[in-house]
Design an enzyme around this catalytic site. Structure first.
Site, PDB file in Angstrom:
ATOM      1  N   HIS A  15      -8.177   0.498  -1.182  1.00 58.49           N
ATOM      2  CA  HIS A  15      -7.853  -0.621  -2.090  1.00 58.49           C
ATOM      3  C   HIS A  15      -9.175  -1.159  -2.623  1.00 58.49           C
ATOM      4  O   HIS A  15      -9.426  -2.319  -2.627  1.00 58.49           O
ATOM      5  CB  HIS A  15      -6.853  -1.930  -1.361  1.00 58.49           C
TER       6      HIS A  15
ATOM      7  N   SER B  65       0.785  -1.282   0.072  1.00 61.89           N
ATOM      8  CA  SER B  65      -0.067   0.061  -0.055  1.00 61.89           C
ATOM      9  C   SER B  65       0.908   1.112  -0.010  1.00 61.89           C
ATOM     10  O   SER B  65       1.728   1.277  -0.932  1.00 61.89           O
ATOM     11  CB  SER B  65      -1.073   0.103   1.139  1.00 61.89           C
TER      12      SER B  65
END
Length: 308
Positions: free
Chosen positions: A195, A86
């Site tokens: 996400h 991430s």
């Protein structure tokens, strides 16, 4: 055999994580550079109350990861590959040589601000342990048939999946997962639905910011989030940096590929050891260690042994 540096994502942040970094000139240089960009001392950003903010958490993770990686490289422990989970992709991009650190600080601060403003409350993420990706997708499909929409976010391991969406529906889904034999299912300390397509506008804005920068070709191969593949051009890495916030993270695919390419030592940058645990569960013939647990000296010694 080779070494990979791993850069953790949000959720790994810890109070005073920057102040607890090893005393080293490379660490000081990195924190001073970040403070210059932020126009205030970054040492103040890791206080517990500040880390409640997505912005502070992500900036501190970037700074901590780059500082530790620079220290390791100064000690001649140079990785064969880098990968970030991430927001960790930004630290990986800096160490790969693609992105200037000061630009990364600006981008990560902007990323956090955009994420916070997109969903200021009522949304988040949850983790499901013990179910396969196929089973979680099946349960999500059943959920969607009832007009409830939450999303598969991260495939961290064969049986460690995170999901994103509204808190009410996430709580309902965790109960459903437990009824279907999940070992554990619970909300995470994350205040935005990362996400998943809910953050597509954030990705569009980040892509525009990245277009203004002159990214360089990586000197260290970079394992991407979105497809779990090695990215060898600045253009491909630019896409990963912009779009991983709104697309699923294929972390297990990325680390599996690194293993197939000969990585046998995975060194996790501070703080924490979440990625280390995933490595050691998935690849018994490899070794994962975190600098937070083992210290930079031990990590550097092991890297030297492996690479020589």
């Amino acid at each position: 055999m080779s070494t990979a540096f791993l850069f953790p994502g949000q959720g790994s942040q810890q109070p005073f994580m920057l102040n607890n970094l090893p005393v080293h000139p490379e660490v000081k240089r990195t924190l001073d550079e970040a403070s210059e960009v932020l126009n205030e001392s970054v040492y103040q950003w890791d206080a517990p109350v500040r880390l409640e903010s997505t912005v502070a958490s992500q900036v501190c993770l970037l700074v901590s990861g780059v500082a530790a990686a620079r220290l390791m490289i100064k000690e001649k422990a140079v990785p064969g590959y880098v990968a970030g989970h991430s927001v960790g992709t930004f630290g990986a991009a800096v160490i790969s040589g693609v992105l200037d650190f000061k630009d990364a600080v600006r981008l990560v601060r902007k990323r956090g601000e955009l994420m916070e403003s997109a969903f200021p409350e009522g949304y988040g993420m949850a983790v499901v342990l013990g179910l396969t990706e196929t089973k979680v997708r099946q349960l999500l499909q059943n959920f969607a048939e009832e007009d409830k929409y939450i999303y598969l976010a991260n495939m961290n391991g064969p049986r460690q999946i995170t999901i994103a969406g509204s808190l009410n529906e996430l709580e309902e889904f965790t109960k459903l997962s437990l009824k279907n034999n999940a070992q554990r299912a619970e909300l995470l300390e994350v205040s935005v639905p990362s996400h998943c397509p809910l953050l597509s506008d954030v990705s569009i804005s980040l892509e525009a910011e990245l277009e203004r920068l002159a990214l360089r070709k990586p000197v260290i191969p970079f394992a991407g989030n979105r497809r779990g593949r090695i990215l060898r051009t600045s253009e491909a890495i630019k896409g990963d940096l912009a779009w991983n916030v709104s697309q699923s993270v294929k972390w297990h695919e990325a680390t599996s590929l690194l293993y197939e390419l000969g990585v046998r030592l995975f060194i996790e940058m501070p703080p924490g050891n979440v990625l280390t645990g995933l490595v050691n569960q998935s690849f018994p013939a490899a070794r994962g260690l975190s600098i937070s647990d083992s210290g930079p000296h031990t990590a550097a010694v092991l890297a030297h042994r492996l690479n020589n």
